[in-house]
Design a protein around this motif. Structure first.
Motif, PDB file in Angstrom:
ATOM      1  N   LYS A 127      -8.027   6.940  -5.609  1.00 56.32           N
ATOM      2  CA  LYS A 127      -8.482   7.664  -4.406  1.00 56.32           C
ATOM      3  C   LYS A 127      -8.263   9.167  -4.529  1.00 56.32           C
ATOM      4  O   LYS A 127      -8.942   9.947  -3.892  1.00 56.32           O
ATOM      5  CB  LYS A 127      -7.688   7.160  -3.193  1.00 56.32           C
ATOM      6  CG  LYS A 127      -8.374   6.061  -2.419  1.00 56.32           C
ATOM      7  CD  LYS A 127      -7.834   5.943  -1.002  1.00 56.32           C
ATOM      8  CE  LYS A 127      -6.364   6.112  -0.904  1.00 56.32           C
ATOM      9  NZ  LYS A 127      -5.498   5.182  -0.323  1.00 56.32           N
TER      10      LYS A 127
ATOM     11  N   ASP B 120       0.829  -1.208   0.000  1.00 56.72           N
ATOM     12  CA  ASP B 120       0.000   0.000   0.000  1.00 56.72           C
ATOM     13  C   ASP B 120       0.863   1.257   0.000  1.00 56.72           C
ATOM     14  O   ASP B 120       0.602   2.212  -0.730  1.00 56.72           O
ATOM     15  CB  ASP B 120      -0.923   0.015   1.230  1.00 56.72           C
ATOM     16  CG  ASP B 120      -2.061  -0.979   1.064  1.00 56.72           C
ATOM     17  OD1 ASP B 120      -2.405  -1.295  -0.087  1.00 56.72           O
ATOM     18  OD2 ASP B 120      -2.584  -1.460   2.096  1.00 56.72           O
TER      19      ASP B 120
ATOM     20  N   GLU C 123      -9.132  -2.934 -14.636  1.00 59.30           N
ATOM     21  CA  GLU C 123      -8.340  -2.577 -13.449  1.00 59.30           C
ATOM     22  C   GLU C 123      -7.729  -1.187 -13.511  1.00 59.30           C
ATOM     23  O   GLU C 123      -7.301  -0.655 -12.485  1.00 59.30           O
ATOM     24  CB  GLU C 123      -7.226  -3.617 -13.254  1.00 59.30           C
ATOM     25  CG  GLU C 123      -7.787  -4.986 -12.909  1.00 59.30           C
ATOM     26  CD  GLU C 123      -6.723  -6.063 -12.763  1.00 59.30           C
ATOM     27  OE1 GLU C 123      -5.547  -5.811 -13.095  1.00 59.30           O
ATOM     28  OE2 GLU C 123      -7.093  -7.169 -12.323  1.00 59.30           O
TER      29      GLU C 123
ATOM     30  N   THR D  73      -1.977  -1.708  -6.209  1.00 60.41           N
ATOM     31  CA  THR D  73      -2.052  -0.694  -5.144  1.00 60.41           C
ATOM     32  C   THR D  73      -1.726   0.702  -5.687  1.00 60.41           C
ATOM     33  O   THR D  73      -2.162   1.706  -5.127  1.00 60.41           O
ATOM     34  CB  THR D  73      -1.119  -1.024  -3.958  1.00 60.41           C
ATOM     35  OG1 THR D  73       0.223  -1.184  -4.444  1.00 60.41           O
ATOM     36  CG2 THR D  73      -1.557  -2.298  -3.245  1.00 60.41           C
TER      37      THR D  73
ATOM     38  N   TRP E 233      -2.695   1.729  -8.746  1.00 60.43           N
ATOM     39  CA  TRP E 233      -3.954   2.195  -9.361  1.00 60.43           C
ATOM     40  C   TRP E 233      -4.949   2.593  -8.265  1.00 60.43           C
ATOM     41  O   TRP E 233      -5.657   3.592  -8.400  1.00 60.43           O
ATOM     42  CB  TRP E 233      -4.576   1.119 -10.260  1.00 60.43           C
ATOM     43  CG  TRP E 233      -3.644   0.465 -11.253  1.00 60.43           C
ATOM     44  CD1 TRP E 233      -3.585  -0.866 -11.558  1.00 60.43           C
ATOM     45  CD2 TRP E 233      -2.641   1.096 -12.086  1.00 60.43           C
ATOM     46  NE1 TRP E 233      -2.623  -1.105 -12.513  1.00 60.43           N
ATOM     47  CE2 TRP E 233      -2.026   0.075 -12.855  1.00 60.43           C
ATOM     48  CE3 TRP E 233      -2.198   2.412 -12.246  1.00 60.43           C
ATOM     49  CZ2 TRP E 233      -0.990   0.336 -13.763  1.00 60.43           C
ATOM     50  CZ3 TRP E 233      -1.169   2.665 -13.158  1.00 60.43           C
ATOM     51  CH2 TRP E 233      -0.586   1.643 -13.900  1.00 60.43           C
ATOM     52  N   ALA E 234      -4.977   1.814  -7.183  1.00 57.21           N
ATOM     53  CA  ALA E 234      -5.918   2.131  -6.101  1.00 57.21           C
ATOM     54  C   ALA E 234      -5.570   3.481  -5.464  1.00 57.21           C
ATOM     55  O   ALA E 234      -6.459   4.301  -5.198  1.00 57.21           O
ATOM     56  CB  ALA E 234      -5.901   1.018  -5.051  1.00 57.21           C
TER      57      ALA E 234
ATOM     58  N   PRO F 172     -11.423   2.327 -13.152  1.00 58.01           N
ATOM     59  CA  PRO F 172     -11.246   2.979 -11.846  1.00 58.01           C
ATOM     60  C   PRO F 172     -10.570   4.350 -11.905  1.00 58.01           C
ATOM     61  O   PRO F 172     -10.836   5.215 -11.083  1.00 58.01           O
ATOM     62  CB  PRO F 172     -10.405   1.989 -11.036  1.00 58.01           C
ATOM     63  CG  PRO F 172     -10.017   0.882 -11.937  1.00 58.01           C
ATOM     64  CD  PRO F 172     -10.800   0.990 -13.190  1.00 58.01           C
TER      65      PRO F 172
END
Ligand code: GLP
Length: 255
Positions: A50, A11, A84, A43, A45-46, A88
Motif C-alpha cells: 500500500k 493488520d 505473494e 498483512t 506484505w499488504a 505485489p
C-alpha cells in the motif's frame, strides 16, 4: 530483551512490521530482507504494498523451501514468494533467492550461506512461528548453531501444511532451511504470530527456557528482536503489562 509489541490484530501488526522495513529501506535502498512464507507475514506484505515504495533494489533471501517438488509447483516456496511478495511489492525477481534454487542439492546449504555472506548479510529477517515452535523449517531438536541445510519435516508440520496440497501424501517429507545460526546472523529479527493457537508457543519462545525443543526460543540469543503479536497470541505472556508499558514509553531514538 526483545522488543515485544502487542497489537489489536494482524493488520495493525502488519503496519508495525512495515514501519520497520520502510525505515530500513529509506536508509538503505538495496537492503537485504529475509523473507518468510506462511499466512502470518501476509498483512506485512499488504501494508508495504500500500505504501508504494520503490523496492526495486531490495535484495531478498527466503527462509526455506521444500525439497522434491517439481519445478514451478504452485506450492513451492519459490512460487509462493513470487506470488505473494515479489509481484505485489514490485521486487526485482533476479534479486530474490530461495534455498536450493541453483546448483546441486548436496551443496545447496553451503552455497546459500555463501550467497547471503556475499550480499553483506541479512538486514532484517521476517519470521513466523510454526506449531512445533519452528522458525523457518527448523524443527524441534535443531542446533542453535545450525546453518542452511536439508531437514526432515515433522508429521505435525506436514499435517499443518497439508491444506496447501491435495493430500498429506503430497506434502514433501524434506525441506531446505536457513539454520538457527543463519537466522541469528541477521541484523534485526521481526517475529510475528497471531491467534490463540500460537499463544503457548509465543510465551515459550519469548519467556521460556532456551531449548531446542522450541527452536523459536533461539530469538533470546539475538540482540535485536521485535516480536509483534495480537492480543490472543500474546495472552500467555507473563510480562505483557511491562511490554505494553515499554512500547508506549519507547524513547524517540528507539522509534
Ligand atoms: C511453515 C513455514 C514457516 C512458517 C510456518 C507458520 O512451516 N516454513 O516459515 O512460519 O509455516 O505458518 P503460518 O504463518 O501460516 O502459521
Amino acid at each position: 530483551m526483545a522488543e515485544i509489541v502487542i497489537v489489536r490484530d494482524a493488520d495493525e501488526a502488519g503496519e508495525v512490521a512495515a514501519d520497520a522495513i520502510e525505515r530500513l529501506i529509506s536508509r538503505k535502498p538495496d537492503a537485504v530482507l529475509g523473507l518468510a512464507t506462511g499466512s502470518t507475514p501476509l498483512t506485512t506484505w499488504a501494508a508495504l504494498a500500500k505504501r508504494r515504495l520503490d523496492l526495486s533494489r531490495v535484495r531478498g533471501f527466503a527462509l526455506d523451501e521444500y525439497v522434491g517438488l517439481p519445478e514451478g509447483h504452485p506450492e513451492s516456496y519459490r512460487a509462493v514468494i513470487d506470488r505473494e511478495v515479489v509481484e505485489p511489492l514490485g521486487l526485482t525477481p533476479e534479486l530474490i533467492h530461495v534455498p536450493g534454487d541453483s546448483g546441486p542439492i548436496e551443496t545447496a546449504g553451503a552455497d546459500y550461506e555463501n550467497a547471503i555472506h556475499a550480499a553483506g548479510g541479512i538486514d532484517l529477517q521476517v519470521l513466523g512461528l510454526g506449531r512445533t515452535g519452528h522458525i523457518g523449517f527448523n524443527e524441534p531438536g535443531s542446533s542453535f548453531a545450525s546453518l542452511t541445510r536439508i531437514k526432515t519435516l515433522t508429521e505435525q508440520t506436514r499435517r499443518d501444511n497439508a491444506r496447501f496440497f491435495s493430500s498429506l501424501d503430497d506434502v514433501p517429507t524434506h525441506c531446505i532451511t536457513q539454520g538457527l545460526g543463519t537466522i541469528l546472523r541477521a541484523h534485526h529479527l521481526v517475529l510475528l504470530a497471531f491467534g490463540e493457537a500460537k499463544a503457548e508457543t509465543v510465551a515459550g519462545a519469548v519467556e521460556g527456557p532456551l531449548t531446542s525443543r522450541l527452536p523459536g526460543s533461539v530469538i533470546q540469543l539475538h540482540p535485536r528482536v521485535t516480536v509483534i503479536v495480537d492480543e490472543a497470541a500474546g495472552s500467555r505472556l507473563d510480562y505483557a503489562d511491562y511490554y505494553r508499558f515499554a512500547w508506549e514509553h519507547r524513547l524517540d531514538w528507539e522509534k
